[in-house]
Design an enzyme around this catalytic site. Structure first.
Site, mmCIF file in Angstrom:
data_model
loop_
_atom_site.group_PDB
_atom_site.id
_atom_site.type_symbol
_atom_site.label_atom_id
_atom_site.label_comp_id
_atom_site.label_asym_id
_atom_site.label_seq_id
_atom_site.Cartn_x
_atom_site.Cartn_y
_atom_site.Cartn_z
ATOM 1 C CE LYS A 187 -4.100 -1.758 2.356
ATOM 2 N NZ LYS A 187 -4.755 -1.788 3.655
ATOM 3 C CE LYS A 206 -5.247 -9.239 -1.889
ATOM 4 N NZ LYS A 206 -5.262 -8.532 -0.614
ATOM 5 C CE LYS A 252 -13.859 -5.655 0.217
ATOM 6 N NZ LYS A 252 -13.037 -5.366 1.393
HETATM 7 P P1 TYM Z 1 -10.736 -7.198 3.590
HETATM 8 O O1 TYM Z 1 -11.872 -6.253 3.732
HETATM 9 O O2 TYM Z 1 -9.669 -6.867 2.622
HETATM 10 O O3 TYM Z 1 -11.266 -8.623 3.215
HETATM 11 C C1 TYM Z 1 -12.272 -9.300 3.965
HETATM 12 C C2 TYM Z 1 -11.932 -10.793 4.028
HETATM 13 O O4 TYM Z 1 -11.823 -11.324 2.696
HETATM 14 C C3 TYM Z 1 -10.591 -12.025 2.552
HETATM 15 N N1 TYM Z 1 -10.118 -11.882 1.165
HETATM 16 C C4 TYM Z 1 -9.817 -12.906 0.352
HETATM 17 N N2 TYM Z 1 -9.858 -14.233 0.541
HETATM 18 C C5 TYM Z 1 -9.499 -15.012 -0.501
HETATM 19 N N3 TYM Z 1 -9.102 -14.536 -1.706
HETATM 20 C C6 TYM Z 1 -9.045 -13.197 -1.934
HETATM 21 N N4 TYM Z 1 -8.671 -12.725 -3.128
HETATM 22 C C7 TYM Z 1 -9.417 -12.317 -0.879
HETATM 23 N N5 TYM Z 1 -9.487 -10.974 -0.763
HETATM 24 C C8 TYM Z 1 -9.909 -10.722 0.494
HETATM 25 C C9 TYM Z 1 -9.646 -11.355 3.532
HETATM 26 O O5 TYM Z 1 -8.575 -12.207 3.887
HETATM 27 C C10 TYM Z 1 -10.562 -11.052 4.693
HETATM 28 O O6 TYM Z 1 -10.673 -12.175 5.548
HETATM 29 N N6 TYM Z 1 -7.839 -6.190 7.531
HETATM 30 C C11 TYM Z 1 -9.006 -6.913 7.106
HETATM 31 C C12 TYM Z 1 -10.245 -6.549 7.912
HETATM 32 C C13 TYM Z 1 -10.102 -6.652 9.393
HETATM 33 C C14 TYM Z 1 -10.060 -7.850 10.164
HETATM 34 C C15 TYM Z 1 -9.981 -7.430 11.526
HETATM 35 C C16 TYM Z 1 -10.073 -9.216 9.840
HETATM 36 C C17 TYM Z 1 -10.046 -5.596 10.282
HETATM 37 N N7 TYM Z 1 -9.976 -6.075 11.551
HETATM 38 C C18 TYM Z 1 -9.888 -8.357 12.574
HETATM 39 C C19 TYM Z 1 -9.991 -10.122 10.889
HETATM 40 C C20 TYM Z 1 -9.912 -9.699 12.227
HETATM 41 C C21 TYM Z 1 -9.287 -6.605 5.634
HETATM 42 O O7 TYM Z 1 -8.873 -5.609 5.112
HETATM 43 O O8 TYM Z 1 -10.092 -7.496 5.029
#
Ligand code: TYM
Length: 329
Positions: free
Chosen positions: A112, A193, A196
């Site tokens: 990032k 990967k 979004k």
């Molecule tokens: P975020 O919003 O990017 O994604 C949400 C969840 O989706 C999973 N994910 C994927 N899994 C498989 N293949 C992909 N291409 C893919 N893209 C996203 C992510 O691994 C995630 O589980 N930092 C986190 C949010 C967060 C969080 C937390 C998670 C904030 N606090 C505490 C767990 C515990 C995030 O940005 O996820």
């Protein structure tokens, strides 16, 4: 007593099949066996600039989507992070025990920050806030996709460091990855990967995409120069399509091999598209129902926050006492 699960998702962009297969599907499944807290992490979202109106709308839409994929408010607490001030409060206390070097080593921070001209401090602190999310509720299990494993590891390191400085305070959380689908790749660029924020309409399948759009994206997905599926020589694009199919249908490895070995890529793509469309149809239908019911979402979010706020407050009080901060009697 049931062990506690916590996980979060950012209200940025629209959720895609990577989010669903990597995390959300597990959330819905685990809620019956654990005491579950699922959080829309708007404080994480603002580590990169978000248009305020759009952010407000996306929080609502994501809440609707989480209910649509099967989060059941009778079994899970669905909350918005900024509704519970203890997240930001604990994050500051954890910041003070976290070496900057740990944060600078994070893969997502490096990616990032490389893309920004000036780097907001929030991007560096991002995983500390995530550690606060998890540790606030003594969560034992954190269901996420593969890209978040490093952050959960860091959470353990922060918890350990806090415990050794101030005495046993935090429970050690564990990562829970799905058996298949922990890392779904972009359809157009299967080395990256699915994300979004990645530009390009052929990159991700959104959970609200129309059947026509889904079919078009999957039929155009990047494969390789072989004509048919060979399980001993799978290129990343074909491997990704097979993973998507298997994660949605939950077929065994043997079923996958028996059915797809030697199949032409064109036919593989048609079958993947059919499977994705069939799986998303009921989700889309529930989404429309949920969004049409006036007041329902607000009620669910309010009830979730009321249920878990006392847990968060208790942890913050415990941490304040452990650190010697002011706690009025
Ligand atoms: P975020 O919003 O990017 O994604 C949400 C969840 O989706 C999973 N994910 C994927 N899994 C498989 N293949 C992909 N291409 C893919 N893209 C996203 C992510 O691994 C995630 O589980 N930092 C986190 C949010 C967060 C969080 C937390 C998670 C904030 N606090 C505490 C767990 C515990 C995030 O940005 O996820």
């Amino acid at each position: 007593m049931k062990a506690r699960v916590f996980s979060g998702i950012q209200p940025t962009g629209s959720p895609h099949i990577g989010n669903y297969l990597g995390a959300l599907k597990n959330w819905a499944r685990m809620q019956y066996d654990y005491e579950s807290i699922y959080c829309i992490v708007d404080l994480h979202a603002i580590t990169l600039y978000q248009d305020p109106q759009q952010l407000r709308r996306q929080i609502q839409e994501l809440a609707g989507m989480l209910l649509a994929i099967g989060i059941d408010p009778a079994h899970s607490s669905l909350v918005v992070q900024s509704a519970i001030p203890a997240h930001a409060e604990l994050a500051w206390m954890l910041t003070c025990v976290t070496p900057v070097g740990w944060l600078e080593r994070m893969t997502q921070y490096k990616a990032k920050s490389a893309a920004q001209e000036t780097i907001g401090d929030g991007i560096l602190q991002y995983p500390v806030l995530m550690a606060a999310d998890i540790l606030l509720y003594d969560a034992k299990v954190v269901p996420v996709g593969d890209d978040q494993s490093q952050h959960v590891e860091l959470t353990r390191d922060i918890a350990q460091r806090f415990n050794s400085l101030y005495g046993e305070t935090f429970v050690m959380p564990e990562t829970r990855l799905p058996a298949v689908g922990a890392r779904i790749m972009g359809l157009d660029e299967p080395e990256k990967k699915m994300s979004k924020s990645a530009p390009g309409s052929g990159h991700a399948v959104g959970l609200l995409d129309s059947p026509e759009a889904i079919r078009k994206k999957i039929l155009r997905a990047t494969t390789d120069s072989h004509p048919t599926v060979d399980f001993d020589r799978l290129g990343p694009g074909v491997a990704n399509l097979l993973t998507i199919f298997q994660a949605f249908t939950e077929w065994s490895d043997a079923q996958m091999r028996g059915h797809f070995s030697g199949m032409r890529y064109g036919d593989l793509k048609k079958q993947v598209a059919d499977a994705v469309i069939a799986a998303l149809e009921p989700i889309q239908q529930r989404y429309r129902q949920v969004m049409d019911e006036t007041g329902y979402l607000a009620r669910v979010l309010e009830e979730g926050a009321q249920r878990i706020a006392p847990i968060a407050r208790t942890t913050v009080e415990k941490v304040k006492r452990a650190m010697g901060l002011y706690t009025p009697e």
